[in-house]
Write a protein that holds these residues in place. Sequence first.
Motif, PDB file in Angstrom:
ATOM      1  N   ASP A  45       0.804  -1.221   0.000  1.00  0.00           N
ATOM      2  CA  ASP A  45       0.000   0.000   0.000  1.00  0.00           C
ATOM      3  C   ASP A  45       0.839   1.275   0.000  1.00  0.00           C
ATOM      4  N   GLY A  46       2.159   1.143   0.056  1.00  0.00           N
ATOM      5  CA  GLY A  46       3.028   2.304   0.121  1.00  0.00           C
ATOM      6  C   GLY A  46       3.059   3.114  -1.163  1.00  0.00           C
ATOM      7  N   MET A  47       2.640   2.513  -2.250  1.00  0.00           N
ATOM      8  CA  MET A  47       2.620   3.213  -3.542  1.00  0.00           C
ATOM      9  C   MET A  47       1.349   2.801  -4.267  1.00  0.00           C
ATOM     10  N   GLY A  48       0.620   3.775  -4.752  1.00  0.00           N
ATOM     11  CA  GLY A  48      -0.622   3.483  -5.454  1.00  0.00           C
ATOM     12  C   GLY A  48      -0.393   3.162  -6.924  1.00  0.00           C
ATOM     13  N   ARG A  49      -1.433   2.645  -7.529  1.00  0.00           N
ATOM     14  CA  ARG A  49      -1.351   2.344  -8.962  1.00  0.00           C
ATOM     15  C   ARG A  49      -1.228   3.604  -9.803  1.00  0.00           C
ATOM     16  N   GLY A  50      -1.720   4.716  -9.283  1.00  0.00           N
ATOM     17  CA  GLY A  50      -1.603   5.981 -10.005  1.00  0.00           C
ATOM     18  C   GLY A  50      -0.141   6.404 -10.167  1.00  0.00           C
ATOM     19  N   LYS A  51       0.625   6.302  -9.089  1.00  0.00           N
ATOM     20  CA  LYS A  51       2.048   6.655  -9.168  1.00  0.00           C
ATOM     21  C   LYS A  51       2.780   5.661 -10.054  1.00  0.00           C
ATOM     22  N   LEU A  52       2.411   4.384  -9.948  1.00  0.00           N
ATOM     23  CA  LEU A  52       3.022   3.373 -10.811  1.00  0.00           C
ATOM     24  C   LEU A  52       2.726   3.694 -12.276  1.00  0.00           C
ATOM     25  N   SER A  53       1.518   4.155 -12.561  1.00  0.00           N
ATOM     26  CA  SER A  53       1.158   4.546 -13.928  1.00  0.00           C
ATOM     27  C   SER A  53       1.993   5.734 -14.402  1.00  0.00           C
ATOM     28  N   LEU A  54       2.216   6.710 -13.503  1.00  0.00           N
ATOM     29  CA  LEU A  54       3.053   7.858 -13.873  1.00  0.00           C
ATOM     30  C   LEU A  54       4.480   7.423 -14.180  1.00  0.00           C
ATOM     31  N   LEU A  55       5.000   6.484 -13.394  1.00  0.00           N
ATOM     32  CA  LEU A  55       6.345   5.977 -13.665  1.00  0.00           C
ATOM     33  C   LEU A  55       6.384   5.267 -15.015  1.00  0.00           C
ATOM     34  N   GLY A  56       5.340   4.504 -15.310  1.00  0.00           N
ATOM     35  CA  GLY A  56       5.253   3.837 -16.609  1.00  0.00           C
ATOM     36  C   GLY A  56       5.178   4.836 -17.757  1.00  0.00           C
ATOM     37  N   LEU A  57       4.425   5.913 -17.552  1.00  0.00           N
ATOM     38  CA  LEU A  57       4.362   6.961 -18.580  1.00  0.00           C
ATOM     39  C   LEU A  57       5.718   7.624 -18.768  1.00  0.00           C
ATOM     40  N   GLY A  58       6.481   7.753 -17.686  1.00  0.00           N
ATOM     41  CA  GLY A  58       7.834   8.306 -17.797  1.00  0.00           C
ATOM     42  C   GLY A  58       8.719   7.433 -18.662  1.00  0.00           C
ATOM     43  N   VAL A  59       8.618   6.116 -18.478  1.00  0.00           N
ATOM     44  CA  VAL A  59       9.401   5.181 -19.301  1.00  0.00           C
ATOM     45  C   VAL A  59       8.966   5.295 -20.758  1.00  0.00           C
ATOM     46  N   VAL A  60       7.658   5.333 -20.989  1.00  0.00           N
ATOM     47  CA  VAL A  60       7.152   5.449 -22.363  1.00  0.00           C
ATOM     48  C   VAL A  60       7.618   6.757 -22.995  1.00  0.00           C
ATOM     49  N   TYR A  61       7.610   7.848 -22.232  1.00  0.00           N
ATOM     50  CA  TYR A  61       8.044   9.146 -22.760  1.00  0.00           C
ATOM     51  C   TYR A  61       9.510   9.109 -23.174  1.00  0.00           C
ATOM     52  N   ILE A  62      10.339   8.480 -22.344  1.00  0.00           N
ATOM     53  CA  ILE A  62      11.766   8.412 -22.672  1.00  0.00           C
ATOM     54  C   ILE A  62      12.002   7.561 -23.913  1.00  0.00           C
ATOM     55  N   LEU A  63      11.285   6.456 -24.030  1.00  0.00           N
ATOM     56  CA  LEU A  63      11.488   5.541 -25.149  1.00  0.00           C
ATOM     57  C   LEU A  63      10.774   5.975 -26.427  1.00  0.00           C
ATOM     58  N   SER A  91      12.550   8.674  -8.376  1.00  0.00           N
ATOM     59  CA  SER A  91      11.301   8.110  -7.857  1.00  0.00           C
ATOM     60  C   SER A  91      11.409   6.610  -7.651  1.00  0.00           C
ATOM     61  N   LEU A  92      11.952   5.912  -8.638  1.00  0.00           N
ATOM     62  CA  LEU A  92      12.076   4.458  -8.523  1.00  0.00           C
ATOM     63  C   LEU A  92      12.997   4.058  -7.374  1.00  0.00           C
ATOM     64  N   LEU A  93      14.129   4.729  -7.247  1.00  0.00           N
ATOM     65  CA  LEU A  93      15.053   4.379  -6.166  1.00  0.00           C
ATOM     66  C   LEU A  93      14.468   4.712  -4.800  1.00  0.00           C
ATOM     67  N   GLY A  94      13.786   5.840  -4.700  1.00  0.00           N
ATOM     68  CA  GLY A  94      13.155   6.197  -3.430  1.00  0.00           C
ATOM     69  C   GLY A  94      12.056   5.229  -3.047  1.00  0.00           C
ATOM     70  N   GLU A  95      11.178   4.938  -3.989  1.00  0.00           N
ATOM     71  CA  GLU A  95      10.070   4.016  -3.716  1.00  0.00           C
ATOM     72  C   GLU A  95      10.565   2.605  -3.443  1.00  0.00           C
ATOM     73  N   SER A  96      11.560   2.149  -4.203  1.00  0.00           N
ATOM     74  CA  SER A  96      12.054   0.791  -3.980  1.00  0.00           C
ATOM     75  C   SER A  96      12.760   0.683  -2.636  1.00  0.00           C
ATOM     76  N   GLY A  97      13.396   1.763  -2.179  1.00  0.00           N
ATOM     77  CA  GLY A  97      14.000   1.760  -0.846  1.00  0.00           C
ATOM     78  C   GLY A  97      12.947   1.612   0.233  1.00  0.00           C
ATOM     79  N   ARG A  98      11.834   2.336   0.084  1.00  0.00           N
ATOM     80  CA  ARG A  98      10.733   2.193   1.045  1.00  0.00           C
ATOM     81  C   ARG A  98      10.124   0.799   0.967  1.00  0.00           C
ATOM     82  N   TYR A  99      10.077   0.235  -0.232  1.00  0.00           N
ATOM     83  CA  TYR A  99       9.537  -1.117  -0.377  1.00  0.00           C
ATOM     84  C   TYR A  99      10.436  -2.144   0.306  1.00  0.00           C
TER      85      TYR A  99
END
Length: 116
Positions: A45-63, A91-99
Motif C-alpha cells: 500500500d506504500g505506492m498506489g497504482r496511479g504513481k506506478l502509472s506515472l512511472l510507466g508513462l515516464g518510461v514510455v516518454y523516454i522511449l 522516484s524508482l530508487l526512493g520508492e524501492s528503498g521504502r519497499y
Amino acid sequence: MAKAARAAAAWRTYREVTKPGSPSLMTRVRAIPRMIGAVMRGRYDGMGRGKLSLLGLGVVYILSPVDVVPDFLMLIGVADDFGVFLWLIASLLGESGRYVEHERRVIQARLLEEEA
C-alpha cells in the motif's frame, strides 16, 4: 533554474541511497520488479497504482520517438528527456528503498510471530 532542481534531486537521491542503514543501490534496483508486482497485486500500500502509472508513462516518454520538445532542438530536446529520466530514477530508487524497508518489517513480524 530547472538544471539546478535536477541536480538537487540527483543529490538527494544519492544521499538517500548512501545513508548508513538504508538499502544499497543494487538492493533497491533488484527490488523494483518485486515492488511493481506487489503494487499490481495490491500487496503493497506504500505506492498506489496511479504513481506506478506515472512511472510507466515516464518510461514510455523516454522511449517514445514523439516528444513534447523535439530532439532536433538539441539542448532543450535532450534536456527534457534527461529531466524525465532523473525524475524516474529518483522516484524508482526512493520508492524501492521504502519497499525494501516494508519487506524487512514484514519478514521481522513473521519471525516474531513464529517465535511466539
